[in-house]
Design a protein around this motif. Structure first.
Motif, PDB file in Angstrom:
ATOM      1  N   ARG A 279       0.826  -1.213   0.000  1.00 42.76           N
ATOM      2  CA  ARG A 279       0.000   0.000   0.000  1.00 42.76           C
ATOM      3  C   ARG A 279       0.861   1.265   0.000  1.00 42.76           C
ATOM      4  NH1 ARG A 279      -3.368  -2.381   4.676  1.00 42.76           N
ATOM      5  NH2 ARG A 279      -5.126  -3.403   3.652  1.00 42.76           N
ATOM      6  N   VAL A 280       1.827   1.297   0.915  1.00 44.45           N
ATOM      7  CA  VAL A 280       2.655   2.494   1.034  1.00 44.45           C
ATOM      8  C   VAL A 280       3.414   2.752  -0.259  1.00 44.45           C
ATOM      9  CG1 VAL A 280       4.630   3.504   2.230  1.00 44.45           C
ATOM     10  CG2 VAL A 280       2.870   2.316   3.543  1.00 44.45           C
ATOM     11  N   ARG A 281       4.002   1.719  -0.805  1.00 44.41           N
ATOM     12  CA  ARG A 281       4.777   1.892  -2.034  1.00 44.41           C
ATOM     13  C   ARG A 281       3.882   2.360  -3.185  1.00 44.41           C
ATOM     14  NH1 ARG A 281       9.847  -0.780  -2.247  1.00 44.41           N
ATOM     15  NH2 ARG A 281       9.469  -1.651  -4.321  1.00 44.41           N
ATOM     16  N   GLU A 282       2.670   1.852  -3.246  1.00 41.90           N
ATOM     17  CA  GLU A 282       1.704   2.281  -4.263  1.00 41.90           C
ATOM     18  C   GLU A 282       1.386   3.771  -4.124  1.00 41.90           C
ATOM     19  OE1 GLU A 282      -1.934   1.695  -6.917  1.00 41.90           O
ATOM     20  OE2 GLU A 282      -0.255   0.376  -6.515  1.00 41.90           O
ATOM     21  N   VAL A 283       1.027   4.191  -2.931  1.00 47.25           N
ATOM     22  CA  VAL A 283       0.645   5.589  -2.716  1.00 47.25           C
ATOM     23  C   VAL A 283       1.815   6.521  -3.019  1.00 47.25           C
ATOM     24  CG1 VAL A 283      -0.035   7.271  -0.955  1.00 47.25           C
ATOM     25  CG2 VAL A 283      -1.174   5.051  -1.052  1.00 47.25           C
ATOM     26  N   VAL A 284       2.995   6.180  -2.511  1.00 52.43           N
ATOM     27  CA  VAL A 284       4.156   7.059  -2.699  1.00 52.43           C
ATOM     28  C   VAL A 284       4.600   7.066  -4.157  1.00 52.43           C
ATOM     29  CG1 VAL A 284       6.556   7.468  -2.053  1.00 52.43           C
ATOM     30  CG2 VAL A 284       4.893   6.780  -0.312  1.00 52.43           C
ATOM     31  N   ALA A 285       4.638   5.906  -4.789  1.00 45.96           N
ATOM     32  CA  ALA A 285       5.088   5.853  -6.184  1.00 45.96           C
ATOM     33  C   ALA A 285       4.157   6.636  -7.094  1.00 45.96           C
ATOM     34  CB  ALA A 285       5.196   4.403  -6.644  1.00 45.96           C
ATOM     35  N   LEU A 286       2.853   6.494  -6.907  1.00 43.95           N
ATOM     36  CA  LEU A 286       1.906   7.240  -7.744  1.00 43.95           C
ATOM     37  C   LEU A 286       2.035   8.746  -7.497  1.00 43.95           C
ATOM     38  CD1 LEU A 286      -1.279   4.984  -7.590  1.00 43.95           C
ATOM     39  CD2 LEU A 286       0.332   5.245  -9.490  1.00 43.95           C
ATOM     40  N   ALA A 287       2.257   9.142  -6.244  1.00 46.98           N
ATOM     41  CA  ALA A 287       2.469  10.567  -5.955  1.00 46.98           C
ATOM     42  C   ALA A 287       3.731  11.069  -6.640  1.00 46.98           C
ATOM     43  CB  ALA A 287       2.551  10.785  -4.448  1.00 46.98           C
TER      44      ALA A 287
END
Length: 355
Positions: A289-297
């Motif tokens: 989840r964290v990697r998804e949110v940060v990468a998309l940002a």
């Protein structure tokens, strides 16, 4: 306008005054050696052992360190992040890191995988921790210049982690394969192992199953966040120092919202980790989840920096152009749709919906 890294700290949560000062000092040191791999290795060897580990009650500080390094210079961050991860892994295994610099080579590549076999006398099944490595290992960042690495290899049908002296016989970095424009000086080509001596770190499967595997993945996302913050700071300067520019301000507002969401996600994960909640399947889901949110940002910040700043900085500002190229490549450690599918599978198997 040419920019240089400032080393300004990136805070994922409120820190003590002493912690903020320590962060600022480390950021300034990283900015001072921007782009210099040798100096970054010296910095890693100097500070690695003194920083706290994830899950030690100071996870927000640990990930603020990584974010600050990312904002200061992504080449420096790319050197320090695996060194700090290796120390944390060895700490979890109850082993000292000792002096020198470390990498973590655990990605799988094409062809026959790296194999490990017992170097002990007897049948090799229980003869101790001595092994030999044979084959090629892909994605070995700075394999030619690091002192040591934690390397994953196959023992039968299971993967196991090994500590290796990279300067010992039987270890050869393959030259001429790294053609990247981003992180150009962080050569991440393969290493050929030919009977190289290695020491087992944990039992087969331990490296992937330990709680710290997920925590290390979140640490990488903290670096991405820092790189995106540095670009956002450039967008802010541009949008607020020229005549009123509604398009520039629109990009700035969108970037602020995206980075706020990413920062909250990282901060929440740090608190959950220190509360003992990110173990097992919960830790794996959290990392995805964290990697998804940060990468998309970060990808959104890259796009908006291109749209809002135009071609000028990419063509005339060495620091900005290098940061964009570095971040674009660094983000590919996120496996995009494949990680989204993995998260979907994990959420589907977790019982009641988490939202």
């Amino acid at each position: 306008m040419t920019t240089t890294p400032s080393g300004e700290p990136v805070l994922l949560d409120e820190l003590t005054t002493a912690g903020t000062r320590e962060l600022a000092a480390l950021g300034a040191r990283a900015a001072a050696v921007a782009g210099d791999v040798d100096a970054a290795l010296e910095l890693a060897a100097d500070v690695g052992a003194s920083l706290p580990r994830p899950g030690s009650g100071q996870s927000a500080f640990v990930w603020s360190v990584l974010a600050t390094l990312g904002a200061s210079d992504l080449t420096v961050a790319r050197v320090l992040e695996p060194h700090l991860d290796a120390i944390a892994i060895l700490d979890q295994a109850g082993e000292p890191a000792g002096p020198g610099t470390w990498g973590v080579f655990a990605a799988e590549g094409p062809g026959e995988p790296l194999r490990a076999s017992s170097a002990a006398t007897g049948d090799g099944a229980g003869g101790g921790a001595a092994y030999r490595l044979d084959g090629r290992k892909h994605w070995c960042s700075l394999g030619a210049v690091l002192d040591h690495a934690l390397v994953s290899a196959w023992v039968g049908d299971r993967r196991q982690l090994f500590a290796v002296d990279l300067q010992a016989p039987g270890v050869r970095a393959v030259a001429g394969t790294w053609v990247a424009r981003g992180l150009a000086d962080v050569d991440s080509g393969p290493i050929d192992f030919d009977g190289a001596s290695a020491r087992a770190v944990g039992e087969p499967g331990w490296y992937l199953e330990r709680p710290g595997f997920a925590w290390g993945g979140i640490g990488v996302a903290a670096v991405w966040f820092g790189g995106a913050v540095a670009l956002a700071r450039r967008i802010r300067t541009s949008a607020t120092t020229r005549p009123p520019d509604q398009v520039g301000l629109m990009h700035l507002g969108a970037v602020d919202a995206a980075l706020h969401a990413a920062r909250c996600t990282l901060s929440h994960a740090a608190a959950a980790l220190d509360a003992g909640e990110l173990t097992g399947d919960a830790g794996a889901r959290a990392a995805l989840r964290v990697r998804e949110v940060v990468a998309l940002a970060a990808e959104d910040v890259l796009r908006r920096a291109a749209h809002g700043l135009g071609p000028g900085p990419l063509a005339t500002d060495e620091d900005h152009a290098r940061r964009v190229a570095d971040l674009e490549l660094y983000l590919r450690q996120w496996h995009a749709e494949r990680d989204q599918a993995a998260l979907g599978q994990a959420v589907g198997a977790a019982g009641p919906a988490p939202w």
